[in-house]
Design a protein around this motif. Structure first.
Motif, PDB file in Angstrom:
ATOM      1  N   ASP A 100      48.495  30.007  32.327  1.00 38.66           N
ATOM      2  CA  ASP A 100      48.511  30.078  33.792  1.00 38.66           C
ATOM      3  C   ASP A 100      48.440  31.549  34.195  1.00 38.66           C
ATOM      4  O   ASP A 100      49.409  32.131  34.686  1.00 38.66           O
ATOM      5  CB  ASP A 100      49.763  29.405  34.347  1.00 38.66           C
ATOM      6  CG  ASP A 100      49.698  29.274  35.874  1.00 38.66           C
ATOM      7  OD1 ASP A 100      48.578  29.359  36.419  1.00 38.66           O
ATOM      8  OD2 ASP A 100      50.753  29.118  36.508  1.00 38.66           O
ATOM      9  N   ILE A 101      47.277  32.160  33.956  1.00 45.59           N
ATOM     10  CA  ILE A 101      47.091  33.579  34.273  1.00 45.59           C
ATOM     11  C   ILE A 101      46.989  33.725  35.787  1.00 45.59           C
ATOM     12  O   ILE A 101      46.220  33.028  36.442  1.00 45.59           O
ATOM     13  CB  ILE A 101      45.811  34.127  33.596  1.00 45.59           C
ATOM     14  CG1 ILE A 101      45.882  33.901  32.086  1.00 45.59           C
ATOM     15  CG2 ILE A 101      45.623  35.603  33.900  1.00 45.59           C
ATOM     16  CD1 ILE A 101      44.601  34.215  31.360  1.00 45.59           C
ATOM     17  N   LYS A 102      47.776  34.650  36.328  1.00 46.75           N
ATOM     18  CA  LYS A 102      47.759  34.878  37.776  1.00 46.75           C
ATOM     19  C   LYS A 102      47.356  36.316  38.065  1.00 46.75           C
ATOM     20  O   LYS A 102      47.254  37.141  37.174  1.00 46.75           O
ATOM     21  CB  LYS A 102      49.141  34.584  38.364  1.00 46.75           C
ATOM     22  CG  LYS A 102      49.565  33.134  38.208  1.00 46.75           C
ATOM     23  CD  LYS A 102      50.973  32.907  38.719  1.00 46.75           C
ATOM     24  CE  LYS A 102      51.371  31.448  38.526  1.00 46.75           C
ATOM     25  NZ  LYS A 102      52.773  31.196  38.935  1.00 46.75           N
ATOM     26  N   GLY A 103      47.135  36.596  39.326  1.00 50.09           N
ATOM     27  CA  GLY A 103      46.786  37.959  39.706  1.00 50.09           C
ATOM     28  C   GLY A 103      45.407  38.028  40.328  1.00 50.09           C
ATOM     29  O   GLY A 103      44.669  37.047  40.387  1.00 50.09           O
ATOM     30  N   ALA A 104      45.044  39.234  40.779  1.00 47.99           N
ATOM     31  CA  ALA A 104      43.797  39.425  41.523  1.00 47.99           C
ATOM     32  C   ALA A 104      42.695  40.054  40.670  1.00 47.99           C
ATOM     33  O   ALA A 104      41.704  40.532  41.195  1.00 47.99           O
ATOM     34  CB  ALA A 104      44.060  40.304  42.748  1.00 47.99           C
ATOM     35  N   ARG A 105      42.886  40.070  39.342  1.00 43.98           N
ATOM     36  CA  ARG A 105      41.862  40.663  38.485  1.00 43.98           C
ATOM     37  C   ARG A 105      40.683  39.713  38.268  1.00 43.98           C
ATOM     38  O   ARG A 105      40.825  38.492  38.360  1.00 43.98           O
ATOM     39  CB  ARG A 105      42.456  41.008  37.115  1.00 43.98           C
ATOM     40  CG  ARG A 105      43.401  42.195  37.118  1.00 43.98           C
ATOM     41  CD  ARG A 105      43.974  42.328  35.723  1.00 43.98           C
ATOM     42  NE  ARG A 105      44.835  43.495  35.585  1.00 43.98           N
ATOM     43  CZ  ARG A 105      45.803  43.602  34.705  1.00 43.98           C
ATOM     44  NH1 ARG A 105      46.058  42.600  33.893  1.00 43.98           N
ATOM     45  NH2 ARG A 105      46.535  44.700  34.626  1.00 43.98           N
ATOM     46  N   SER A 106      39.540  40.310  37.937  1.00 43.93           N
ATOM     47  CA  SER A 106      38.387  39.513  37.529  1.00 43.93           C
ATOM     48  C   SER A 106      38.549  39.153  36.049  1.00 43.93           C
ATOM     49  O   SER A 106      39.434  39.673  35.366  1.00 43.93           O
ATOM     50  CB  SER A 106      37.102  40.307  37.727  1.00 43.93           C
ATOM     51  OG  SER A 106      37.065  41.410  36.827  1.00 43.93           O
ATOM     52  N   ILE A 107      37.666  38.277  35.561  1.00 44.86           N
ATOM     53  CA  ILE A 107      37.689  37.890  34.146  1.00 44.86           C
ATOM     54  C   ILE A 107      37.574  39.137  33.266  1.00 44.86           C
ATOM     55  O   ILE A 107      38.357  39.331  32.321  1.00 44.86           O
ATOM     56  CB  ILE A 107      36.540  36.908  33.833  1.00 44.86           C
ATOM     57  CG1 ILE A 107      36.802  35.559  34.501  1.00 44.86           C
ATOM     58  CG2 ILE A 107      36.357  36.727  32.325  1.00 44.86           C
ATOM     59  CD1 ILE A 107      35.659  34.566  34.385  1.00 44.86           C
ATOM     60  N   TYR A 108      36.586  39.979  33.573  1.00 45.51           N
ATOM     61  CA  TYR A 108      36.342  41.183  32.765  1.00 45.51           C
ATOM     62  C   TYR A 108      37.552  42.125  32.813  1.00 45.51           C
ATOM     63  O   TYR A 108      38.007  42.635  31.786  1.00 45.51           O
ATOM     64  CB  TYR A 108      35.092  41.910  33.274  1.00 45.51           C
ATOM     65  CG  TYR A 108      34.729  43.141  32.476  1.00 45.51           C
ATOM     66  CD1 TYR A 108      34.029  43.043  31.282  1.00 45.51           C
ATOM     67  CD2 TYR A 108      35.098  44.409  32.925  1.00 45.51           C
ATOM     68  CE1 TYR A 108      33.698  44.173  30.544  1.00 45.51           C
ATOM     69  CE2 TYR A 108      34.782  45.548  32.197  1.00 45.51           C
ATOM     70  CZ  TYR A 108      34.084  45.415  31.001  1.00 45.51           C
ATOM     71  OH  TYR A 108      33.769  46.543  30.282  1.00 45.51           O
ATOM     72  N   GLU A 109      38.111  42.334  34.001  1.00 46.98           N
ATOM     73  CA  GLU A 109      39.256  43.248  34.161  1.00 46.98           C
ATOM     74  C   GLU A 109      40.487  42.729  33.420  1.00 46.98           C
ATOM     75  O   GLU A 109      41.233  43.510  32.829  1.00 46.98           O
ATOM     76  CB  GLU A 109      39.585  43.425  35.653  1.00 46.98           C
ATOM     77  CG  GLU A 109      38.553  44.239  36.416  1.00 46.98           C
ATOM     78  CD  GLU A 109      38.731  44.135  37.924  1.00 46.98           C
ATOM     79  OE1 GLU A 109      38.168  44.975  38.635  1.00 46.98           O
ATOM     80  OE2 GLU A 109      39.434  43.191  38.384  1.00 46.98           O
ATOM     81  N   GLU A 110      40.678  41.400  33.430  1.00 51.12           N
ATOM     82  CA  GLU A 110      41.835  40.807  32.767  1.00 51.12           C
ATOM     83  C   GLU A 110      41.780  41.039  31.259  1.00 51.12           C
ATOM     84  O   GLU A 110      42.769  41.425  30.636  1.00 51.12           O
ATOM     85  CB  GLU A 110      41.901  39.306  33.058  1.00 51.12           C
ATOM     86  CG  GLU A 110      43.125  38.604  32.504  1.00 51.12           C
ATOM     87  CD  GLU A 110      44.428  39.040  33.147  1.00 51.12           C
ATOM     88  OE1 GLU A 110      45.473  39.038  32.450  1.00 51.12           O
ATOM     89  OE2 GLU A 110      44.421  39.375  34.354  1.00 51.12           O
ATOM     90  N   VAL A 111      40.621  40.813  30.667  1.00 53.48           N
ATOM     91  CA  VAL A 111      40.475  41.011  29.219  1.00 53.48           C
ATOM     92  C   VAL A 111      40.510  42.503  28.887  1.00 53.48           C
ATOM     93  O   VAL A 111      41.116  42.929  27.902  1.00 53.48           O
ATOM     94  CB  VAL A 111      39.176  40.353  28.702  1.00 53.48           C
ATOM     95  CG1 VAL A 111      38.970  40.638  27.217  1.00 53.48           C
ATOM     96  CG2 VAL A 111      39.217  38.844  28.944  1.00 53.48           C
ATOM     97  N   LEU A 112      39.879  43.307  29.737  1.00 57.59           N
ATOM     98  CA  LEU A 112      39.853  44.761  29.519  1.00 57.59           C
ATOM     99  C   LEU A 112      41.263  45.351  29.552  1.00 57.59           C
ATOM    100  O   LEU A 112      41.556  46.329  28.848  1.00 57.59           O
ATOM    101  CB  LEU A 112      38.978  45.438  30.587  1.00 57.59           C
ATOM    102  CG  LEU A 112      38.683  46.931  30.392  1.00 57.59           C
ATOM    103  CD1 LEU A 112      37.810  47.155  29.162  1.00 57.59           C
ATOM    104  CD2 LEU A 112      38.001  47.500  31.636  1.00 57.59           C
ATOM    105  N   SER A 113      42.152  44.737  30.333  1.00 60.07           N
ATOM    106  CA  SER A 113      43.515  45.258  30.465  1.00 60.07           C
ATOM    107  C   SER A 113      44.272  45.225  29.134  1.00 60.07           C
ATOM    108  O   SER A 113      45.277  45.917  28.963  1.00 60.07           O
ATOM    109  CB  SER A 113      44.297  44.469  31.524  1.00 60.07           C
ATOM    110  OG  SER A 113      44.553  43.144  31.074  1.00 60.07           O
ATOM    111  N   ALA A 114      43.772  44.435  28.168  1.00 56.63           N
ATOM    112  CA  ALA A 114      44.396  44.392  26.839  1.00 56.63           C
ATOM    113  C   ALA A 114      44.246  45.728  26.119  1.00 56.63           C
ATOM    114  O   ALA A 114      44.987  46.015  25.183  1.00 56.63           O
ATOM    115  CB  ALA A 114      43.770  43.276  26.006  1.00 56.63           C
TER     116      ALA A 114
END
Length: 642
Positions: free
Chosen positions: A75-89
């Motif tokens: 249940d991933i939440k937040g205002a990031r895009s798909i790319y930004e979410e994975v990049l945040s790793a």
């Protein structure tokens, strides 16, 4: 050793899920954690991750070991895009890169004295950045997302708008990018199409760290893992090798354990009969001997009855009537949703007793084709016709054929009013619904339980043409094997959509792949499909930048599928004839050798009559061999031509 689980025990109320469970994972090892639904697999992963505490035992990780975990539901939440979410790793590299850019700006205006320190910091950061693959981390994120089935056009979608399955894929991508020393994966293939599963297999096989996987995907486990850890009745056993190797070893162990148990039970029964007989004599000596035997019997370490392959779920699919030879004819079928075209001008036929798997990537329109055939969705163009006496039984992965407001009992009784209460109870018991379970509302059931209700309805339907949409979803490995056996023995016809490659390999007699908007036909199981896919896709459904060429090729493939089927059937026939020919040659050559040995014996070589007989026999063999050699060459040339 990177991970060790030592004597783990866990109970929920009076149910003991894990009993002194112990196993270990070596660095770089790829292992599977398997067991039936409810065996405690996910519980074990949560205990390893410290998300749940064990009642007894401990989990030991090697020093400085990083660990990553993908649970079944995200249940991933937040205002990031798909790319930004994975990049945040890779936040550490993002920050390092920003610092490098900042140092470059500072160095432009720095004094000589300050420049030396900035240069030293810059060199150190650059080395660290390069060592951690900093110059490729963004392209690596792109590669992982594409591998998991995301198009570049989807990278900007907000994760908050994604489905549960898409969120799981994002979470998996993020986990893979972090590259921990050990990865725990709970059903990682559930939301992936075949292309993405193939990509993940290759990724994990080459992954430098250790991997522990919970999965019901046996084909996936066969390709990836080198160790299988089984939870059975709360106990844990480890087996070296992949799933297939485990399955063979487990069968031998189960057989030996059952024999030992039965032998001991036979001995106990024998001793009890002797004791009873001695007591019946009612003499002092015989009673003492009986008591002596009783004491010996009490000291026996009694074996528990081994768990068997579960045979309490019974699926027997029997058509009520036999259909005609022509079961389904589909011609010029096309379907679009809005401006998105799924497929166009699809043509295929299905004959009686064929078991046809319809495969393809997510979003290509496989389920839509099944819904068109069941008249749930209308095609844009084209038509289909059912053959003589064809009766359809439909299994829907979304279980639209079930009524959510009804109980399990009502679902069966309302659909089949001729069945009495006892008959309904017996059918439901065959699908593991007993006692008060039969009065549970459909809406309160899990996905696997709803699947079992749908299968029960299917069994009672007596249909001769089964149309199944992802029938193995939510089933554990044992239940899948029971369904495989039922379909393999089914005398009717089957068309199904499935991502379960092992299931396809066991049940399909033909595969049709929906790719590039067209169908490509494969006469064989999944192994045959893998072998021929590149060749046949190129021939019958190629990708092309030139739209005119693509349209022309597509048009050819629409009318050519029968020819394609005939060619493959002819090649199979030739291969069988070649094998038969080779076998005959081998038999004659062995016979010829025996004749040579016979003629070399002293008592035969001096017997003129016998020598003449043997020579004539050798001449006949030579002539027959000449014919077979000639036939083998012609068959081989014909095969090469095809």
């Amino acid at each position: 050793m990177i991970l060790s689980c030592q004597n783990i025990s866990k109970s929920f109320g009076t149910t003991e899920v894990l009993k002194n469970a112990s196993f270990h994972i070596e660095a770089h090892e790829k292992a599977a954690l398997i067991g039936i639904n409810g065996a405690g697999k996910s519980t074990m992963l949560k205990i390893i991750m410290r998300d749940m505490s064990a009642d007894e035992g401990e989990v030991v990780l090697a020093k400085d070991t990083s660990i990553g975990y993908l649970s079944q539901h995200q249940d991933i939440k937040g205002a990031r895009s798909i790319y930004e979410e994975v990049l945040s790793a890779r936040q550490n590299l993002i920050e390092m890169e920003a610092k490098i850019r900042s140092l470059e700006t500072q160095m432009k205006n720095a004094s000589q004295r300050k420049l030396e320190k900035l240069m030293a910091d810059y060199t150190r950061l650059n080395q660290s950045f390069e060592m951690h693959n900093g110059y490729a981390y963004r392209s690596e994120v792109t590669g992982v997302l594409k591998g998991l089935g995301f198009e570049e056009s989807e990278f900007t979608k907000l994760v908050s708008t994604l489905s549960g399955g898409q969120k799981t894929r994002v979470a998996l991508g993020k986990l893979l990018i972090t590259k921990p020393d050990i990865i725990l994966l709970d059903e990682p293939t559930n939301h992936l199409d075949m292309a993405s599963i193939n990509w993940l297999e290759t990724y994990l096989i080459n992954y430098p760290g250790a991997v522990l996987i919970v999965s019901h995907d046996r084909y996936f486990l066969d390709r990836v893992v080198t160790k299988v850890i089984e939870i059975d009745g709360g106990k844990v056993l480890s087996f070296e090798g992949n799933y297939h190797s485990y399955s063979e070893k487990k069968a031998l162990i189960r057989h030996a354990a059952m024999n030992a148990y039965l032998n001991q039970q036979q001995e106990i029964k024998h001793q009890e009969e002797v004791i009873e007989k001695l007591k019946s004599f009612n003499r002092e000596k015989s009673i003492k001997r009986a008591e002596s035997r009783e004491k010996m019997l009490d000291k026996i370490d009694r074996l528990d009855k081994p768990s068997q392959v579960r045979d309490d779920m019974h699926i027997e699919l029997t058509p009520q009537i036999t259909s005609g030879n022509d079961v389904l004819h589909v011609e010029h079928l096309s379907k679009s949703f809005g401006c998105e075209r799924l497929f166009s001008d699809i043509n295929f036929d299905i004959k009686r007793q064929e078991r046809v798997a319809l495969i393809g990537n997510n979003g290509t329109g496989k389920t839509t084709i099944l819904k068109i055939l069941n008249q749930i969705v209308l095609p844009d163009e084209g038509k289909f016709a059912l053959g003589s006496k064809v009766q359809i039984g439909y299994y829907d992965q979304e279980h639209h054929v079930l009524h959510m407001e009804k109980t399990v009992f009502e679902e069966i009784s309302d659909t089949y009013p001729d069945l009495n209460n006892t008959m309904i109870r017996n059918v439901l018991a065959a699908f593991l619904f007993t006692g008060e379970d039969v009065f549970k509302p459909i809406k309160s059931l899990s996905g696997g339980e709803r699947g079992r209700v749908s299968l029960a309805k299917l069994m009672l339907s007596k249909a001769n043409f089964l149309i199944l949409d992802e029938p193995t979803n939510h089933l554990d490995i044992v239940s899948k094997e029971i369904l495989e056996n039922a379909l393999s023995n089914y005398t009717g016809t089957v068309l199904y959509v499935s991502h379960d490659r092992y299931f396809i390999n066991q049940t399909a007699t033909r595969i049709i792949e929906l790719t590039n908007g067209q169908l490509v036909n494969y006469i064989g199981n999944y192994d045959y499909y893998r072998e021929k896919r590149e060749l046949l896709t190129k021939a019958y459904a190629p990708k092309s930048e030139d739209e005119t060429t693509a349209s022309s090729t597509a048009a050819d493939s629409k009318t050519d599928w029968k020819k394609q089927k005939q060619e493959q059937a002819e090649q199979r026939k030739l291969e069988n004839e070649i094998k038969k020919c080779e076998s005959q040659v081998e038999e004659l050559e062995i016979k010829n050798d025996k004749l040579d040995k016979e003629m070399s014996r002293p008592e035969v070589s001096t017997n003129v009559t016998r020598c003449i007989e043997l020579s004539k026999e050798k001449d006949m063999i030579a002539k027959e061999l000449e014919k077979l050699y000639d036939r083998w060459e012609k068959l081989s040339e014909k095969k090469e031509t095809i």
